[in-house]
Design a protein around this motif. Structure first.
Motif, PDB file in Angstrom:
ATOM      1  N   GLN A 107       0.919  -1.318   0.315  1.00 22.41           N
ATOM      2  CA  GLN A 107       0.150  -0.095  -0.124  1.00 22.41           C
ATOM      3  C   GLN A 107       0.822   1.178  -0.449  1.00 22.41           C
ATOM      4  OE1 GLN A 107      -4.132   0.047   2.264  1.00 22.41           O
ATOM      5  NE2 GLN A 107      -2.492  -1.946   3.535  1.00 22.41           N
ATOM      6  N   HIS A 134       8.776   1.032   5.980  1.00 22.06           N
ATOM      7  CA  HIS A 134       9.871   0.534   6.899  1.00 22.06           C
ATOM      8  C   HIS A 134      10.412  -1.346   6.699  1.00 22.06           C
ATOM      9  CE1 HIS A 134       6.852  -2.768   7.832  1.00 22.06           C
ATOM     10  NE2 HIS A 134       5.866  -1.625   8.587  1.00 22.06           N
ATOM     11  N   GLY A 142      10.277  -3.767   8.050  1.00 19.17           N
ATOM     12  CA  GLY A 142       9.350  -5.286   8.438  1.00 19.17           C
ATOM     13  C   GLY A 142       9.027  -4.728   6.711  1.00 19.17           C
ATOM     14  N   ASN A 143       8.381  -4.791   5.704  1.00 17.64           N
ATOM     15  CA  ASN A 143       7.746  -4.085   4.233  1.00 17.64           C
ATOM     16  C   ASN A 143       8.898  -4.683   3.771  1.00 17.64           C
ATOM     17  OD1 ASN A 143       6.485  -0.994   4.576  1.00 17.64           O
ATOM     18  ND2 ASN A 143       5.409  -2.633   5.384  1.00 17.64           N
ATOM     19  N   ALA A 149       8.431  -8.393   3.000  1.00 18.79           N
ATOM     20  CA  ALA A 149       7.982  -8.957   1.536  1.00 18.79           C
ATOM     21  C   ALA A 149       8.690  -8.097   0.041  1.00 18.79           C
ATOM     22  CB  ALA A 149       6.879  -7.730   0.817  1.00 18.79           C
ATOM     23  N   VAL A 184       4.032 -12.356   0.994  1.00 15.35           N
ATOM     24  CA  VAL A 184       3.623 -11.721   1.853  1.00 15.35           C
ATOM     25  C   VAL A 184       4.229 -11.603   3.198  1.00 15.35           C
ATOM     26  CG1 VAL A 184       1.155 -10.588   1.211  1.00 15.35           C
ATOM     27  CG2 VAL A 184       1.427 -12.978   2.658  1.00 15.35           C
ATOM     28  N   GLY A 185       4.013 -11.315   4.346  1.00  9.15           N
ATOM     29  CA  GLY A 185       4.304 -10.907   4.999  1.00  9.15           C
ATOM     30  C   GLY A 185       2.854 -11.943   6.691  1.00  9.15           C
ATOM     31  N   ASP A 245       1.356 -10.902   9.257  1.00 14.00           N
ATOM     32  CA  ASP A 245      -0.081 -10.688   8.886  1.00 14.00           C
ATOM     33  C   ASP A 245      -0.920 -10.146   7.559  1.00 14.00           C
ATOM     34  OD1 ASP A 245       1.620  -8.482   7.521  1.00 14.00           O
ATOM     35  OD2 ASP A 245       0.641  -6.744   8.004  1.00 14.00           O
ATOM     36  N   GLN A 246      -0.840 -10.607   6.935  1.00 14.20           N
ATOM     37  CA  GLN A 246      -1.146 -11.038   5.292  1.00 14.20           C
ATOM     38  C   GLN A 246      -1.599 -12.173   5.716  1.00 14.20           C
ATOM     39  OE1 GLN A 246      -2.413  -8.291   3.695  1.00 14.20           O
ATOM     40  NE2 GLN A 246      -1.524  -7.424   5.557  1.00 14.20           N
ATOM     41  N   GLY A 271      12.447 -12.752   8.321  1.00  8.87           N
ATOM     42  CA  GLY A 271      11.519 -11.433   8.621  1.00  8.87           C
ATOM     43  C   GLY A 271      10.091 -11.267   8.194  1.00  8.87           C
ATOM     44  N   ALA A 272       9.467 -12.384   8.245  1.00  4.93           N
ATOM     45  CA  ALA A 272       8.362 -12.296   8.196  1.00  4.93           C
ATOM     46  C   ALA A 272       7.035 -11.679   8.797  1.00  4.93           C
ATOM     47  CB  ALA A 272       7.530 -13.966   8.343  1.00  4.93           C
ATOM     48  N   VAL A 319       8.482  -8.575  11.308  1.00  2.00           N
ATOM     49  CA  VAL A 319       9.586  -7.534  12.922  1.00  2.00           C
ATOM     50  C   VAL A 319       8.321  -7.068  13.270  1.00  2.00           C
ATOM     51  CG1 VAL A 319      11.381  -5.659  12.071  1.00  2.00           C
ATOM     52  CG2 VAL A 319      10.942  -7.980   9.871  1.00  2.00           C
ATOM     53  N   MET A 324       6.282  -4.406  13.469  1.00  2.00           N
ATOM     54  CA  MET A 324       6.347  -2.792  13.345  1.00  2.00           C
ATOM     55  C   MET A 324       5.553  -2.327  11.914  1.00  2.00           C
ATOM     56  SD  MET A 324       9.644  -2.164  11.353  1.00  2.00           S
ATOM     57  CE  MET A 324      11.537  -2.208  13.269  1.00  2.00           C
ATOM     58  N   LYS A 355       3.751   1.254   9.134  1.00  2.00           N
ATOM     59  CA  LYS A 355       3.445   2.379   9.266  1.00  2.00           C
ATOM     60  C   LYS A 355       2.584   3.366   9.511  1.00  2.00           C
ATOM     61  CE  LYS A 355       3.515   0.649   4.116  1.00  2.00           C
ATOM     62  NZ  LYS A 355       2.703   0.230   3.532  1.00  2.00           N
TER      63      LYS A 355
HETATM   64  P1  AMP Z   1       1.145  -2.729   3.790  1.00  2.00           P
HETATM   65  O1  AMP Z   1       2.239  -2.071   4.766  1.00  2.00           O
HETATM   66  O2  AMP Z   1       0.562  -3.790   4.415  1.00  2.00           O
HETATM   67  O3  AMP Z   1       1.184  -2.239   2.844  1.00  2.00           O
HETATM   68  O4  AMP Z   1       2.101  -4.294   3.626  1.00  2.00           O
HETATM   69  C1  AMP Z   1       3.016  -4.958   2.457  1.00  2.00           C
HETATM   70  C2  AMP Z   1       4.453  -5.622   3.454  1.00  2.00           C
HETATM   71  O5  AMP Z   1       4.799  -5.819   4.588  1.00  2.00           O
HETATM   72  C3  AMP Z   1       3.020  -6.921   2.942  1.00  2.00           C
HETATM   73  O6  AMP Z   1       3.173  -8.445   1.950  1.00  2.00           O
HETATM   74  C4  AMP Z   1       3.294  -7.164   4.652  1.00  2.00           C
HETATM   75  O7  AMP Z   1       2.390  -8.486   5.110  1.00  2.00           O
HETATM   76  C5  AMP Z   1       4.361  -6.983   5.415  1.00  2.00           C
HETATM   77  N1  AMP Z   1       4.655  -6.317   6.233  1.00  2.00           N
HETATM   78  C6  AMP Z   1       4.388  -5.516   7.026  1.00  2.00           C
HETATM   79  N2  AMP Z   1       4.485  -5.224   8.046  1.00  2.00           N
HETATM   80  C7  AMP Z   1       5.380  -6.316   8.559  1.00  2.00           C
HETATM   81  C8  AMP Z   1       5.485  -6.422   9.735  1.00  2.00           C
HETATM   82  N3  AMP Z   1       5.911  -5.924  10.237  1.00  2.00           N
HETATM   83  N4  AMP Z   1       6.721  -7.324   9.239  1.00  2.00           N
HETATM   84  C9  AMP Z   1       7.273  -8.408   8.151  1.00  2.00           C
HETATM   85  N5  AMP Z   1       6.263  -7.716   7.086  1.00  2.00           N
HETATM   86  C10 AMP Z   1       5.316  -7.195   6.980  1.00  2.00           C
END
Ligand code: AMP
Ligand code: TRP
Length: 337
Positions: free
Chosen positions: A14, A20, A22-23, A27, A149-150, A152-153, A188-189, A191, A201, A203
């Protein structure tokens, strides 16, 4: 699953700012590796972003920022298709059909909606509620088979599989959509925040100190790691010793993910040492890995015309894949051609 479906990777990020570590580790870094093995589509999901309020000028800017991040991290626009979601109408059209396939009960179980809507669900956008249906449409508009994906998805991916299954059953179109496989495993899946080892972690965390930004410079990265929450104990010799020490576990996990070694190997090197020794080593490693990406992102951000060109060309390629699939969907559903 339709075994004749060729493997195709789809994922999205998104454009909501504050990209960050984590992203990157969860991912984007995986996207880079996968482009050599599969046909890959990497989307900037602006339709998802507006499920919560986005300032229009900031949204444009953040969309270009993710394009810059994809390229700076090493995605090759000649190998993978990079584009923004709103430029390919199949996403929104298929999402509507999926709004009519998915059940209220399924969406009511989505934990991300509960987290994002907070206490006052009445005031959340309707788009935020049906967000996972759009995500299923993103993937299935291309009949994608693999989705990096991380952690959370995971639940959203399961919903996409449920939607694909129900669509195939309802319309007696066996194997029409493949059941997309999540690619989540690995370092890293998940963070966690630098301020709280039990929160991911994110946004949207109000504290900038909670995350290492992909645009942070070397001083900022070092400062955030120095200030990261820890406990007074030295690092343990084995993984068991990290139980009930979420902050220590997170920093060890980040070190492992950045350096490409196991957490055990990190502990073999640093076990018995305190954070006074470990944090500077982690800061050096993070700077080594993140700072060059940040620098390249800044360079690319100064050339918005180039980034828009990449996204425009990507959108055309994406549309060429999705349009014929959407046409088939419409026929199956019973719409006149
Ligand atoms: P988003 O920022 O929600 O669009 O997430 C983009 C990608 O980064 C997705 O695949 C999320 O699963 C992954 N992601 C977001 N936050 C984290 C985190 N803290 N650790 C690992 N993956 C993350
Ligand atoms: N929901 C994902 C996130 O917030 C982003 C996303 C949208 C996505 N569509 C997708 C990820 C399709 C994978 C596949 O991280």
């Amino acid at each position: 699953m339709n075994t004749s479906t060729p493997s195709r990777v789809f994922s999205g990020v998104q454009p909501t700012g504050n990209l960050h570590l984590g992203n990157y580790l969860g991912a984007i870094r995986k996207f880079v590796d996968l482009q050599h093995e599969y046909e890959c589509l990497y989307c900037i999901v602006d339709l998802h972003a507006i499920t919560v309020w986005q300032d229009p000028a900031a949204l444009r800017d953040q969309t270009l920022e993710i394009a810059a991040a994809y390229l700076a991290a090493g995605i090759d626009a000649d190998k993978a298709i990079i584009f923004h979601q709103s430029a390919v109408s199949a996403h929104a059209e298929l999402a509507w059909i999926f709004n009519c396939v998915a059940r209220m009960g399924w969406l009511n179980r989505m934990t991300q909606f509960k987290d994002k809507a907070g206490k006052d669900k009445e005031r959340a956008s309707v788009g935020l509620f049906v967000y996972p249906n759009l995500m299923a449409a993103d993937i299935l508009a291309y009949r994608a088979t693999h989705v990096p994906v991380g952690e959370d998805q995971k639940q959203h991916l399961e919903l996409a599989r449920d939607i694909a299954t129900k669509f195939n059953n309802d319309f007696e179109a066996e194997d029409f959509f493949p059941l997309p496989e999540p690619l989540i495993k690995g370092a890293g899946a998940r963070v966690m925040s630098l301020r709280d080892g039990t929160a991911k972690m994110s946004k949207s965390d109000p504290s900038d100190l909670s995350r290492i930004g992909m645009m942070d410079d070397a001083d900022m990265i070092a400062k955030k790691i120095k200030k990261a929450k820890t406990d007074p104990e030295p690092l343990p010799d084995s993984l068991d010793g990290l139980n009930d020490r979420p902050e220590a576990k997170n920093l060890v996990g980040i070190y492992a993910a950045l350096s490409g070694v196991t957490e055990e190997a990190v502990l073999a090197e640093f076990g018995g040492q305190g954070f006074g020794a470990f944090k500077p080593a982690l800061a050096d490693l993070a700077v080594e890995k993140v700072a060059p990406i940040a620098e390249e992102m800044r360079r690319l951000r100064n050339d918005p015309g180039y980034l828009e060109g990449v996204l425009g060309a990507g959108a055309q390629k994406a549309d060429a894949i999705a349009a014929p699939i959407l046409k088939e969907v419409k026929k199956v559903v019973g719409f006149l051609g």
